[in-house]
Design a protein around this motif. Structure first.
Motif, PDB file in Angstrom:
ATOM      1  N   THR A  53       0.890  -1.139   0.160  1.00 10.35           N
ATOM      2  CA  THR A  53       0.085  -0.012  -0.040  1.00 10.35           C
ATOM      3  C   THR A  53       0.651   1.318  -0.014  1.00 10.35           C
ATOM      4  O   THR A  53       0.555   2.315  -0.672  1.00 10.35           O
ATOM      5  CB  THR A  53      -0.709  -0.152   1.338  1.00 10.35           C
ATOM      6  OG1 THR A  53      -1.865  -1.042   1.282  1.00 10.35           O
ATOM      7  CG2 THR A  53      -1.785   1.295   1.220  1.00 10.35           C
TER       8      THR A  53
ATOM      9  N   ALA B  50       0.084   3.583  -2.999  1.00  6.08           N
ATOM     10  CA  ALA B  50      -1.279   4.271  -2.896  1.00  6.08           C
ATOM     11  C   ALA B  50      -0.852   5.820  -3.362  1.00  6.08           C
ATOM     12  O   ALA B  50      -1.567   6.620  -3.651  1.00  6.08           O
ATOM     13  CB  ALA B  50      -1.697   4.555  -1.492  1.00  6.08           C
TER      14      ALA B  50
ATOM     15  N   SER C  33      -5.379   1.251  -3.046  1.00  6.10           N
ATOM     16  CA  SER C  33      -3.957   1.822  -3.496  1.00  6.10           C
ATOM     17  C   SER C  33      -3.595   1.559  -4.988  1.00  6.10           C
ATOM     18  O   SER C  33      -2.475   1.822  -5.295  1.00  6.10           O
ATOM     19  CB  SER C  33      -3.024   1.042  -2.595  1.00  6.10           C
ATOM     20  OG  SER C  33      -3.249  -0.318  -2.698  1.00  6.10           O
TER      21      SER C  33
ATOM     22  N   ALA D  38      -3.424   0.116   7.120  1.00  3.86           N
ATOM     23  CA  ALA D  38      -2.886   1.011   6.038  1.00  3.86           C
ATOM     24  C   ALA D  38      -3.053   2.618   6.501  1.00  3.86           C
ATOM     25  O   ALA D  38      -2.841   3.527   5.641  1.00  3.86           O
ATOM     26  CB  ALA D  38      -3.090   0.948   4.566  1.00  3.86           C
TER      27      ALA D  38
ATOM     28  N   SER E 274      -1.145   5.261   4.195  1.00  3.68           N
ATOM     29  CA  SER E 274      -1.891   6.374   3.418  1.00  3.68           C
ATOM     30  C   SER E 274      -1.489   7.614   3.661  1.00  3.68           C
ATOM     31  O   SER E 274      -1.196   8.385   2.625  1.00  3.68           O
ATOM     32  CB  SER E 274      -3.550   6.120   3.872  1.00  3.68           C
ATOM     33  OG  SER E 274      -3.911   4.872   3.372  1.00  3.68           O
TER      34      SER E 274
END
Length: 405
Positions: free
Chosen positions: A17, A21, A67, A173, A177
């Protein structure tokens, strides 16, 4: 929404991720992102079945969508000379190369800075790491629950000793993020610098560095005062009773954050149906209110505890101070402000199954970016290879030999 990244080409060699992302955000804003995946299994996230807390439904893999939305996928064997040659040709057409491979893996795969810059001297080279590119742990992997949450001091900054355990991140995540947004911003700055000066850049973002920045104000005070940052004890008396959380009759919470307590105390008392408290000598002005903060907080606890959260919403609807109800994730999605600003967007996966995602938090020209769906594994492989000038016979030969998926 103005597609501010339209015309920018991003080449990604990354999984999970944190780094993917980042390019998903760039894709939301108009960039063309080519995602290179393992030639057989694809991104490891495709096989993730559980977060450790919740099982991921089989119809829509929303964590993968979060993501990888808006990208094109190519399954490619980077351990083969032919696969590397294809990667270098794609790099020659790209503005940004983005990876989360560890230094030792990058060297082994021949995708380090020198090799990618040999294919394209003007490319912006971006590395997302766990603990940074230098130091004794530079070549060790990490997850956001480790480098961002635990190692950077974020977990300790939220830890209540009375609970006797280390709190877990508030969602999957979480640090990934935040780190992805940091990477996306770093890429945009590097693109702007190249546009102005012609100079290309190497961009480094780590989960550790992002975590340190996230709790940076607390760290600054911690260093200045020379004690580790931690939250106040559960039974601590707040200096400001208008900057605290209060439990309601139905077990919910109302959060107040009125830093100018003396200014907001009278209108709060009026809103709560206790106007006489505004003239109580103990709370007559800011200094007396602060001196008697414990008594004021106890009164507020009693008032809020006698009303449901919906009743509190009604009483505080016109209150001029700063407050909110402590909401869960589904309430946050349905929040009128969330809806009005388009912070949640409707999507469909490749099979047409509907789902929703949080939109990119940056909007251009007052319009949220509508995320496109995540690609299926190698969905765009043939088109990407055709864009390199490979004819169908050459593509079939690569498929037969396992160079491409």
């Amino acid at each position: 929404m103005t597609a501010v990244m339209q015309g920018v080409r991003v080449l990604e060699v990354a999984e999970h991720t944190f780094v993917p992302a980042a390019s998903a955000l760039l894709a939301d804003w108009g960039a063309d992102v080519v995602k290179i995946e393992h030639v057989e299994r694809g991104d490891a996230m495709r096989a993730l079945g559980s977060t450790g807390v919740a099982t991921i439904p089989s119809d829509v893999h929303v964590l993968l969508e979060h993501s990888n939305r808006g990208k094109r996928s190519l399954g490619l064997d980077l351990t083969s000379p032919e696969g590397l040659d294809i990667l270098y040709k794609l790099a020659a057409q790209s503005d940004v190369f983005l990876t989360n491979k560890l230094p030792g893996v990058r060297t082994k795969l021949k995708i380090d800075l020198e090799e990618i810059r040999a294919a394209n001297p003007d490319i912006i080279y971006v590395r997302g790491t766990g603990q940074g590119e230098r130091g004794p742990d530079a070549d060790k992997g990490a997850y956001d629950s480790l480098a961002f949450w635990s190692r950077a001091g974020v977990a300790a900054g939220t830890m209540q000793p009375e609970h006797g355990h280390v709190p877990v991140p508030p969602g999957p995540a979480f640090g990934d993020s935040l780190g992805a947004m940091t990477i996306a911003g770093g890429i945009m700055g590097a693109l702007y610098h190249r546009e102005r000066t012609g100079e290309t850049s190497v961009v480094d973002v780590s989960l550790l560095g992002t975590g340190l920045w996230a709790i940076g104000a607390g760290i600054a005070l911690s260093m200045q005062l020379n004690f580790p940052w931690s939250p106040p004890p559960l039974d601590a008396v707040r200096a400001n009773p208008l900057a605290d959380n209060y439990r309601t009759k139905d077990g919910r919470w109302v959060a107040l954050c009125c830093l100018q307590a003396g200014k907001y105390w009278p209108p709060l008392c009026e809103a709560l149906g206790r106007p006489e408290l505004a003239t109580d000598p103990r709370f007559a002005d800011h200094s007396t209110l602060m001196a008697n903060s414990g008594a004021a907080a106890e009164i507020l606890r009693e008032v809020f505890a006698s009303h449901t959260v919906d009743e509190c919403r009604g009483m505080l609807a016109d209150f001029v101070g700063q407050w909110t109800v402590v909401q869960d994730t589904l309430e946050a999605v349905a929040d009128p402000q969330t809806v009005a600003n388009g912070y949640i967007q409707d999507c469909e996966n490749a099979a047409g199954a509907p789902f929703r995602l949080v939109a990119a938090p940056v909007q251009y020209n007052e319009q949220p970016a509508a995320p496109k769906r995540c690609p299926e594994f190698n969905e765009h492989g043939d088109d990407i290879l055709a864009g390199l000038g490979l004819d169908w016979d050459a593509v079939v030969d690569l498929k037969v030999r396992g160079i491409v998926a």
